[in-house]
Design a protein around this motif. Structure first.
Motif, mmCIF file in Angstrom:
data_model
loop_
_atom_site.group_PDB
_atom_site.id
_atom_site.type_symbol
_atom_site.label_atom_id
_atom_site.label_comp_id
_atom_site.label_asym_id
_atom_site.label_seq_id
_atom_site.Cartn_x
_atom_site.Cartn_y
_atom_site.Cartn_z
ATOM 1 N N TRP A 143 0.846 -1.194 0.000
ATOM 2 C CA TRP A 143 0.000 0.000 0.000
ATOM 3 C C TRP A 143 0.884 1.248 0.000
ATOM 4 O O TRP A 143 1.522 1.567 0.993
ATOM 5 N N ALA A 144 0.892 1.955 -1.127
ATOM 6 C CA ALA A 144 1.694 3.184 -1.217
ATOM 7 C C ALA A 144 1.187 4.250 -0.258
ATOM 8 O O ALA A 144 1.959 5.070 0.233
ATOM 9 N N LEU A 145 -0.122 4.242 0.022
ATOM 10 C CA LEU A 145 -0.670 5.244 0.930
ATOM 11 C C LEU A 145 -0.096 5.073 2.333
ATOM 12 O O LEU A 145 0.010 6.039 3.091
ATOM 13 N N ALA A 146 0.307 3.845 2.669
ATOM 14 C CA ALA A 146 0.942 3.600 3.962
ATOM 15 C C ALA A 146 2.442 3.866 3.901
ATOM 16 O O ALA A 146 3.014 4.476 4.807
ATOM 17 N N SER A 147 3.099 3.428 2.830
ATOM 18 C CA SER A 147 4.561 3.543 2.766
ATOM 19 C C SER A 147 5.032 4.935 2.346
ATOM 20 O O SER A 147 6.032 5.442 2.859
ATOM 21 N N ASP A 148 4.328 5.567 1.415
ATOM 22 C CA ASP A 148 4.712 6.905 0.949
ATOM 23 C C ASP A 148 3.959 7.994 1.686
ATOM 24 O O ASP A 148 4.520 9.013 2.059
ATOM 25 N N GLY A 149 2.673 7.782 1.832
ATOM 26 C CA GLY A 149 1.849 8.743 2.536
ATOM 27 C C GLY A 149 1.624 10.028 1.763
ATOM 28 O O GLY A 149 2.024 10.182 0.612
ATOM 29 N N ILE A 150 0.975 10.956 2.437
ATOM 30 C CA ILE A 150 0.592 12.232 1.839
ATOM 31 C C ILE A 150 1.327 13.355 2.555
ATOM 32 O O ILE A 150 1.438 13.362 3.779
ATOM 33 N N GLN A 151 1.809 14.294 1.764
ATOM 34 C CA GLN A 151 2.480 15.469 2.307
ATOM 35 C C GLN A 151 1.507 16.651 2.247
ATOM 36 O O GLN A 151 1.142 17.111 1.164
ATOM 37 N N VAL A 152 1.065 17.103 3.399
ATOM 38 C CA VAL A 152 0.094 18.193 3.474
ATOM 39 C C VAL A 152 0.841 19.521 3.499
ATOM 40 O O VAL A 152 1.755 19.719 4.299
ATOM 41 N N LYS A 153 0.436 20.409 2.635
ATOM 42 C CA LYS A 153 1.175 21.664 2.478
ATOM 43 C C LYS A 153 0.945 22.629 3.644
ATOM 44 O O LYS A 153 -0.193 22.874 4.047
ATOM 45 N N LYS A 154 2.042 23.182 4.109
ATOM 46 C CA LYS A 154 2.001 24.222 5.126
ATOM 47 C C LYS A 154 1.897 25.609 4.491
ATOM 48 O O LYS A 154 1.356 26.547 5.084
ATOM 49 N N TYR A 155 2.425 25.722 3.277
ATOM 50 C CA TYR A 155 2.428 27.003 2.559
ATOM 51 C C TYR A 155 1.730 26.830 1.208
ATOM 52 O O TYR A 155 1.877 25.782 0.566
ATOM 53 N N PRO A 156 1.017 27.858 0.722
ATOM 54 C CA PRO A 156 0.257 27.737 -0.533
ATOM 55 C C PRO A 156 1.087 28.056 -1.770
ATOM 56 O O PRO A 156 0.792 28.990 -2.530
ATOM 57 N N CYS A 157 2.130 27.287 -1.978
ATOM 58 C CA CYS A 157 3.026 27.520 -3.111
ATOM 59 C C CYS A 157 3.698 26.204 -3.467
ATOM 60 O O CYS A 157 3.526 25.198 -2.767
ATOM 61 N N CYS A 158 4.461 26.205 -4.552
ATOM 62 C CA CYS A 158 5.098 24.974 -5.018
ATOM 63 C C CYS A 158 5.867 24.297 -3.890
ATOM 64 O O CYS A 158 6.607 24.949 -3.143
ATOM 65 N N THR A 212 9.496 24.899 -2.921
ATOM 66 C CA THR A 212 9.908 26.090 -2.157
ATOM 67 C C THR A 212 9.855 25.856 -0.653
ATOM 68 O O THR A 212 10.489 26.590 0.112
ATOM 69 N N HIS A 213 9.102 24.844 -0.205
ATOM 70 C CA HIS A 213 8.809 24.719 1.218
ATOM 71 C C HIS A 213 10.043 24.517 2.103
ATOM 72 O O HIS A 213 10.125 25.133 3.179
ATOM 73 N N PRO A 214 11.008 23.675 1.714
ATOM 74 C CA PRO A 214 12.186 23.559 2.583
ATOM 75 C C PRO A 214 12.929 24.885 2.724
ATOM 76 O O PRO A 214 13.422 25.219 3.813
ATOM 77 N N GLY A 215 13.027 25.634 1.626
ATOM 78 C CA GLY A 215 13.704 26.930 1.676
ATOM 79 C C GLY A 215 12.959 27.924 2.543
ATOM 80 O O GLY A 215 13.569 28.680 3.315
ATOM 81 N N VAL A 216 11.635 27.935 2.413
ATOM 82 C CA VAL A 216 10.825 28.842 3.228
ATOM 83 C C VAL A 216 10.961 28.499 4.705
ATOM 84 O O VAL A 216 11.200 29.382 5.553
ATOM 85 N N VAL A 234 13.796 17.839 4.315
ATOM 86 C CA VAL A 234 12.443 17.680 3.780
ATOM 87 C C VAL A 234 11.582 18.847 4.260
ATOM 88 O O VAL A 234 11.908 19.498 5.253
ATOM 89 N N PRO A 235 10.482 19.103 3.579
ATOM 90 C CA PRO A 235 9.577 20.164 4.030
ATOM 91 C C PRO A 235 8.802 19.737 5.267
ATOM 92 O O PRO A 235 8.757 18.549 5.611
ATOM 93 N N PRO A 236 8.150 20.677 5.932
ATOM 94 C CA PRO A 236 7.210 20.296 6.992
ATOM 95 C C PRO A 236 5.985 19.641 6.374
ATOM 96 O O PRO A 236 5.700 19.804 5.189
ATOM 97 N N GLY A 237 5.254 18.861 7.180
ATOM 98 C CA GLY A 237 4.026 18.247 6.702
ATOM 99 C C GLY A 237 4.198 16.902 6.041
ATOM 100 O O GLY A 237 3.271 16.381 5.426
ATOM 101 N N THR A 238 5.391 16.318 6.154
ATOM 102 C CA THR A 238 5.621 14.991 5.576
ATOM 103 C C THR A 238 4.987 13.925 6.471
ATOM 104 O O THR A 238 4.657 14.186 7.634
#
Length: 451
Positions: A260-275, A278-282, A397-401
């Protein structure tokens, strides 16, 4: 080099979709799916009243309003395919929707058609959850064979993977048998499109709406006997062949229903409304500013080093609009220096020219780190101050992983923020509660009524 793998992708997907059942889903997958609906619907509400989302809804209305599927967040309804298109576009309009494997947005091209079809057919929430899981797994199954070269070549994977994912999800909702599901998949195989060249414009979110409608349409056609060639998804002049470039590896595709990729990879929920690139840099910049008590006037220069994947996606050093600013490392990092929060308002057109942000943006240098592979999110930010100090932070990695997810409270706060931003007649608490327990709802129409 082309693979000679004997895999039968459309056959494997059809068998998986025809067999998947809510009662067999691990609890963690159900919970991940419910959170995906919460996040995707929230950003859809916000996106329905501005930019590409508002244009898509207005255009749909111009073609004749009224139908069994509701627009999300705003009054009105349309045919099921048209509602899927409008809501799918709105869901990606602000680029605030979730990501997986750091490359594409898996939820919006699936959630939009699933909500529209499940509402029209008066189906229970558990069917919507099951369909979502099937659509998500389908996209990751394709990604196993096609990434990274598919994305490197300029395809927008949200559109290409999303079309097939939407077809499988809707086949599950329609309870198609294996033969009909295979026809739906192979019909959808003629529909994927979406170019990264259009990033930073309204066409990028339109890709998600197009994928939602195309996959849904393929499933609805198949339910009525529409035919398609077996193997249209495969390695002999099919999707995997034509969309892969020179690096096709279908032997790496998961064994559906066993992994199950949904278990192994999961979903990254965005903290910022942009690509997402950019999130790790922000985030790194925000930490450097906070930890060292830096004011914008203290910043002499900022150097950002990231991957080639980031450079490929982030086209705009000096953006002229909010959409372009979402794909600008210099602008987003400068916003992180100047503003307490890099929120939706940072990407309003009238705020892009903020003199204080622009003054910092001119001091930001964005470079490719040659030691990184194509797609990693590993980002280094170096701030030099006017006092001669040097501060550096590496953000892997960005936040929200999945390893550091937004809490339920943070997700609820994001949902409320999106609804309040839209200023529409939606009670965020009622809508959130119904979406957050989607698998327990007797009717998806009860959920869409709250929207």
């Amino acid at each position: 080099m082309r693979s000679t793998s004997p895999r039968d992708p459309d056959g494997e997907l059809a068998a998986f979709a025809a067999d998947i059942d809510f009662d067999d889903l691990p609890t963690e997958l159900v919970r991940s799916a419910e959170r995906a609906f919460v996040d995707t619907v929230g950003v859809t509400v916000a996106g329905a009243v501005e930019g590409a989302g508002a244009v898509a809804i207005e255009t749909t209305r111009a073609g004749g309003e009224g139908g069994p599927a509701s627009f999300v967040g705003v009054p009105g309804s349309a045919s099921v395919p048209d509602a899927a298109f409008a809501n799918g576009t709105a869901g990606h309009a602000l680029d605030f929707d979730d990501v997986t494997r750091g490359v594409w947005h898996p939820s919006v091209p699936v959630v939009a058609p699933v909500l529209a079809l499940a509402e029209a057919e008066d189906l229970p929430g558990e069917r919507a959850v099951t369909a979502y899981v099937a659509g998500y797994e389908t996209q990751c199954y394709l990604a196993d064979a096609l990434l990274p070269e598919h994305y490197e070549r300029g395809w927008h994977a949200t559109a290409t993977f999303g079309t097939i994912g939407a077809a499988v999800a809707c086949a599950v909702l329609l309870d198609l048998d294996e033969t009909a599901t295979r026809r739906a998949i192979n019909a959808a195989a003629s529909m994927p499109a979406g170019l990264k060249k259009n990033f930073g414009t309204m066409t990028k979110p339109m890709h998600a709406g197009h994928a939602a409608r195309s996959g849904l349409t393929a499933a609805m056609l198949a339910a009525r006997g529409h035919t398609a060639a077996d193997g249209a998804l495969g390695t002999d002049r099919g999707v995997l062949d034509l969309y892969a470039g020179d690096d096709l590896h279908p032997e790496e595709m998961a064994r559906l229903g066993e992994e199950w990729a949904l278990a192994s990879d999961g979903i990254q929920v965005k903290k910022y409304p942009c690509c997402y690139f950019t999130h790790p840099g922000v985030y790194a910049t925000q930490r450097l500013v906070a930890d060292n008590d830096l004011a914008p006037a203290d910043v002499e220069s900022v150097r950002v080093l990231a991957s080639r994947g980031a450079a490929d996606a982030l086209h705009y050093d000096d953006p002229d609009s909010g959409l372009e600013a979402k794909f600008s490392m210099p602008y987003t990092v400068a916003s992180a220096v100047v503003r307490d929060r890099v929120g939706l308002e940072a990407f309003d057109d009238e705020n892009v020219g903020d003199p204080e942000v622009q003054a910092v943006r001119e001091r930001v240098a964005f470079e490719v780190d040659p030691d990184l592979a194509y797609e990693p999110y590993h980002t280094t930010v170096v701030v030099e101050t006017t006092a001669g100090e040097r501060h550096e932070r590496v953000q892997e990695v960005p936040p929200g992983t999945p390893a550091d997810p937004l809490t339920d409270e943070e997700l609820a706060a994001k949902f409320r923020m999106c609804v309040e931003r839209a200023d529409v007649d939606v009670d965020p608490d009622v809508a959130y509660r119904r979406l957050d327990a989607l698998g327990e709802q007797d009717s998806v129409a009860h959920v869409t009524d709250a929207l």
